[in-house]
Write an enzyme that holds these catalytic residues in place. Structure first.
Site, PDB file in Angstrom:
ATOM      1  CE  LYS A  11      12.616   3.386  -7.165  1.00  0.00           C
ATOM      2  NZ  LYS A  11      11.169   3.640  -7.180  1.00  0.00           N
ATOM      3  CG  ASN A  12      11.010   6.272  -9.781  1.00  0.00           C
ATOM      4  OD1 ASN A  12      10.876   5.123  -9.350  1.00  0.00           O
ATOM      5  ND2 ASN A  12      11.098   7.317  -8.986  1.00  0.00           N
ATOM      6  CB  CYS A  65       3.517   3.356   0.837  1.00  0.00           C
ATOM      7  SG  CYS A  65       4.217   4.895   0.269  1.00  0.00           S
ATOM      8  NE  ARG A  76       2.899   6.836  -3.392  1.00  0.00           N
ATOM      9  CZ  ARG A  76       4.063   6.308  -3.809  1.00  0.00           C
ATOM     10  NH1 ARG A  76       4.777   5.586  -2.971  1.00  0.00           N
ATOM     11  NH2 ARG A  76       4.493   6.483  -5.032  1.00  0.00           N
ATOM     12  CG  ASP A 123      11.468  10.520  -5.489  1.00  0.00           C
ATOM     13  OD1 ASP A 123      11.238  10.187  -6.663  1.00  0.00           O
ATOM     14  OD2 ASP A 123      10.610  10.464  -4.588  1.00  0.00           O
ATOM     15  NE  ARG A 159      10.295  -1.027  -2.720  1.00  0.00           N
ATOM     16  CZ  ARG A 159       9.395  -0.065  -2.546  1.00  0.00           C
ATOM     17  NH1 ARG A 159       9.022   0.277  -1.321  1.00  0.00           N
ATOM     18  NH2 ARG A 159       8.883   0.575  -3.585  1.00  0.00           N
TER      19      ARG A 159
HETATM   20  C1  EPZ Z   1       6.204   8.557  -8.762  1.00  0.00           C
HETATM   21  O1  EPZ Z   1       5.198   8.074  -7.861  1.00  0.00           O
HETATM   22  C2  EPZ Z   1       7.524   7.939  -8.299  1.00  0.00           C
HETATM   23  N1  EPZ Z   1       7.422   6.500  -8.352  1.00  0.00           N
HETATM   24  C3  EPZ Z   1       7.826   8.383  -6.862  1.00  0.00           C
HETATM   25  O2  EPZ Z   1       9.105   7.872  -6.481  1.00  0.00           O
HETATM   26  C4  EPZ Z   1       7.914   9.900  -6.839  1.00  0.00           C
HETATM   27  O3  EPZ Z   1       8.107  10.327  -5.519  1.00  0.00           O
HETATM   28  C5  EPZ Z   1       6.596  10.509  -7.379  1.00  0.00           C
HETATM   29  O4  EPZ Z   1       6.317  10.001  -8.694  1.00  0.00           O
HETATM   30  C6  EPZ Z   1       6.660  12.021  -7.481  1.00  0.00           C
HETATM   31  O5  EPZ Z   1       7.726  12.423  -8.265  1.00  0.00           O
HETATM   32  C7  EPZ Z   1       7.598   5.879  -9.551  1.00  0.00           C
HETATM   33  O6  EPZ Z   1       7.780   6.467 -10.598  1.00  0.00           O
HETATM   34  C8  EPZ Z   1       7.521   4.390  -9.540  1.00  0.00           C
HETATM   35  P1  EPZ Z   1       2.341  10.837  -8.242  1.00  0.00           P
HETATM   36  P2  EPZ Z   1       3.636   8.269  -8.190  1.00  0.00           P
HETATM   37  O7  EPZ Z   1       1.214  10.113  -8.863  1.00  0.00           O
HETATM   38  O8  EPZ Z   1       3.414   8.118  -9.641  1.00  0.00           O
HETATM   39  C9  EPZ Z   1      -1.245  12.219  -5.377  1.00  0.00           C
HETATM   40  C10 EPZ Z   1      10.673   6.777  -5.099  1.00  0.00           C
HETATM   41  O9  EPZ Z   1      11.160   7.040  -3.988  1.00  0.00           O
HETATM   42  N2  EPZ Z   1      -2.123  11.405  -6.259  1.00  0.00           N
HETATM   43  O10 EPZ Z   1       3.016  11.900  -9.045  1.00  0.00           O
HETATM   44  O11 EPZ Z   1       2.878   7.404  -7.264  1.00  0.00           O
HETATM   45  C11 EPZ Z   1      -0.282  11.338  -4.570  1.00  0.00           C
HETATM   46  O12 EPZ Z   1      -0.895  10.816  -3.423  1.00  0.00           O
HETATM   47  C12 EPZ Z   1       9.170   6.966  -5.368  1.00  0.00           C
HETATM   48  O13 EPZ Z   1      11.331   6.351  -6.053  1.00  0.00           O
HETATM   49  C13 EPZ Z   1      -3.482  11.395  -6.026  1.00  0.00           C
HETATM   50  O14 EPZ Z   1      -3.980  12.055  -5.115  1.00  0.00           O
HETATM   51  O15 EPZ Z   1       3.453   9.793  -7.748  1.00  0.00           O
HETATM   52  C14 EPZ Z   1       0.846  12.304  -4.266  1.00  0.00           C
HETATM   53  O16 EPZ Z   1       0.537  13.053  -3.139  1.00  0.00           O
HETATM   54  C15 EPZ Z   1       8.421   7.386  -4.155  1.00  0.00           C
HETATM   55  N3  EPZ Z   1      -4.278  10.633  -6.832  1.00  0.00           N
HETATM   56  C16 EPZ Z   1       0.879  13.158  -5.521  1.00  0.00           C
HETATM   57  O17 EPZ Z   1      -0.385  13.023  -6.162  1.00  0.00           O
HETATM   58  C17 EPZ Z   1      -3.760   9.876  -7.874  1.00  0.00           C
HETATM   59  O18 EPZ Z   1      -4.511   9.193  -8.582  1.00  0.00           O
HETATM   60  C18 EPZ Z   1       1.992  12.766  -6.501  1.00  0.00           C
HETATM   61  O19 EPZ Z   1       1.847  11.410  -6.825  1.00  0.00           O
HETATM   62  C19 EPZ Z   1      -2.370   9.904  -8.084  1.00  0.00           C
HETATM   63  C20 EPZ Z   1      -1.553  10.676  -7.264  1.00  0.00           C
END
Ligand code: EPZ
Length: 461
Positions: A40-41, A136, A141, A326, A418
């Site tokens: 999915k990701n 969420c 996030r 995840d 989802r």
């Molecule tokens: C991706 O989310 C995945 N989603 C998530 O999977 C996964 O948990 C996550 O990466 C970590 O591996 C998809 O690929 C669609 P991040 P993403 O940006 O890109 C903080 C699932 O269950 N952050 O690496 O949103 C953020 O709040 C989902 O399939 C900022 O602070 O994750 C988090 O604490 C859930 N500012 C951390 O970094 C930003 O601009 C990691 O987020 C961006 C992120």
């Protein structure tokens, strides 16, 4: 625009609503071999990346999970023409008629990953109007890393409470340093940089397998990208990118869920497509629990043979190649029945332990202090009425239900659909007793599926 063809077969794809639930009965030791669907990701961002091209692309191994359907709807709202063959996991996307750069709040609120069209739209149109994604349950996030670095590349971004407008007559190549290896920020900047003149470098980039699959696709389109240790991605901009054909990588998170399903029921399972080298730390923890793990040649194919009395293990989640956040919740379900006390520390998202209180309803002994959970193994879990709070929590509760005494009823299953494409069917094929009950007012999405015999036979890979 969704093209409707006269001699079509209408395919209904159900979207689960609040009245739906999953019933789980105690399951025997699961046994068997299972095929994996695409990640999915990976597919979500790869579909978004097709906006960088003008023409028809073909993706195979595409899961028909609700988030994928949502991304398809988003692309259609921008003007893409789409054919989706869910049964064949085949997706054809024609972006030649894409003329819009606005993403509505309705679409954005349904799926945060919609933010991943921002980079491609800025590269294609120099414009992107996106409803603010909001948080969420697993965390606030924010998208500050995305916005900060688009601004560094020269975009003018106006932010209001619920809307973002980004404008860039010309993006400029830059040295981008991420303070945290965010998956989404890496992917968004990477996609924008492919059509930006000069060399953009992303330091402390995310290198998840899904990010590398995106890079594989961008290279096929004609992008010039190198990945060097430690986690540095360099992109030399090109004038244009071409449509592609690509098979999405197998889903390591679906693989993890299936391995844990066999582990928690004391069974054995073989996953021929699983890529063990993208799951090292997770597999290490399963071995530390005492489960037997056999990896196929070149790391392709994983067999798990469960041990009867697994041992407690501790871990903390981290960006790849660390333990994936995840798989934290599904792993915790298995640790509820392990011998001893496990300590699980969630470091990626600040609020991703909501499944604990639902597992406690099933008799799990778990204490939480800040982002740490202390799980003391019990002999038995008991069926209960539980609520899924996010995609991976739904998986944890279904796994716990399979190992529990008595029936478990899980609501909030829109999270399950989802993230997973028919995982319940795969579990049932292995011997589990997991049934999805669709509520009355479920919506249905109709996809035009040309009669494969007459119009476009779906190619067999
Ligand atoms: C991706 O989310 C995945 N989603 C998530 O999977 C996964 O948990 C996550 O990466 C970590 O591996 C998809 O690929 C669609 P991040 P993403 O940006 O890109 C903080 C699932 O269950 N952050 O690496 O949103 C953020 O709040 C989902 O399939 C900022 O602070 O994750 C988090 O604490 C859930 N500012 C951390 O970094 C930003 O601009 C990691 O987020 C961006 C992120």
């Amino acid at each position: 625009m969704l093209r409707i063809i006269k001699k079509q077969k209408k395919l209904k794809v159900k979207i689960m609503s609040q009245n739906s639930y999953i019933a789980v009965e105690p399951s025997p030791a699961l046994q068997g071999t299972v095929e994996l669907v695409g990640a999915k990701n990976a597919v979500l961002v790869i579909i978004a990346s097709l906006l960088l091209t003008k023409g028809k692309s073909r993706l195979t191994n595409v899961p028909a999970s609700d988030d994928v359907l949502q991304m398809i709807k988003l692309m259609q709202s921008l003007g893409a023409e789409i054919f989706f063959y869910p049964n064949e996991h085949l997706l054809e996307v024609d972006t030649s008629q894409v003329t819009k750069w606005q993403v509505s709040a309705d679409i954005m609120k349904k799926m945060r990953a919609s933010i991943l069209v921002m980079g491609p739209l800025l590269a294609r149109f120099g414009k992107a109007d996106i409803a603010a994604p909001g948080g969420c349950v697993i965390g606030t996030r924010p998208i500050d890393y995305h916005l900060k670095n688009f601004k560094k590349m020269g975009a003018l971004i106006e932010e209001s409470a619920d809307y973002l407008t980004a404008r860039a007559d010309l993006l400029h190549a830059q040295r981008i340093v991420l303070e945290y290896p965010s998956v989404g920020a890496t992917e968004n900047v990477l996609m924008a940089a492919t059509l930006t003149h000069g060399v953009t470098t992303i330091v402390n980039a995310a290198i998840e397998p899904e990010v590398l699959d995106l890079i594989m696709v961008l290279r096929k389109m004609g992008a010039k990208i190198t990945v060097e240790a430690p986690a540095t991605i360099s992109i030399e901009g090109v004038i244009s990118l071409q449509p592609i054909e690509h098979a999405i990588i197998p889903d390591r998170l679906e693989a993890g869920a299936l391995l844990l399903a066999a582990a928690i029921t004391g069974g054995s399972i073989y996953l021929p497509q699983a890529q063990a080298y993208s799951m090292d730390v997770f597999l290490l923890k399963l071995e530390e629990m005492g489960h037997e793990i056999i990896v196929g040649p070149q790391g392709i194919g994983i067999t798990l043979k469960a041990i009867k009395e697994p041992r407690a293990v501790s871990f903390k989640t981290a960006p790849y190649p660390g333990f994936p956040t995840d798989l934290q919740a599904p792993m915790m379900a298995a640790l509820c029945l392990a011998q001893g006390t496990s300590i699980v520390e969630e470091t990626v998202f600040e609020n991703r332990l909501l499944h604990v209180r639902e597992l406690q309803k099933m008799g799990a002994q778990i204490k939480v202090e800040h982002n740490k959970a202390f799980i003391t193994g019990v002999d038995k879990l008991y069926g209960a009425s539980v609520i899924a709070t996010d995609i991976r929590a739904s998986c944890a509760l279904v796994l716990a239900g399979m190992a529990a005494e008595g029936s478990t009823v899980m609501t909030g299953i829109h999270h399950w659909t989802r993230g997973y494409d028919g995982l319940e069917n795969k579990l049932m094929a292995l011997g589990a007793h997991v049934t999805v009950y669709a509520g009355q007012d479920d919506a249905a999405v109709v996809f035009a599926q040309p009669d494969t015999l007459n119009i476009a036979p779906a190619p067999r890979n």
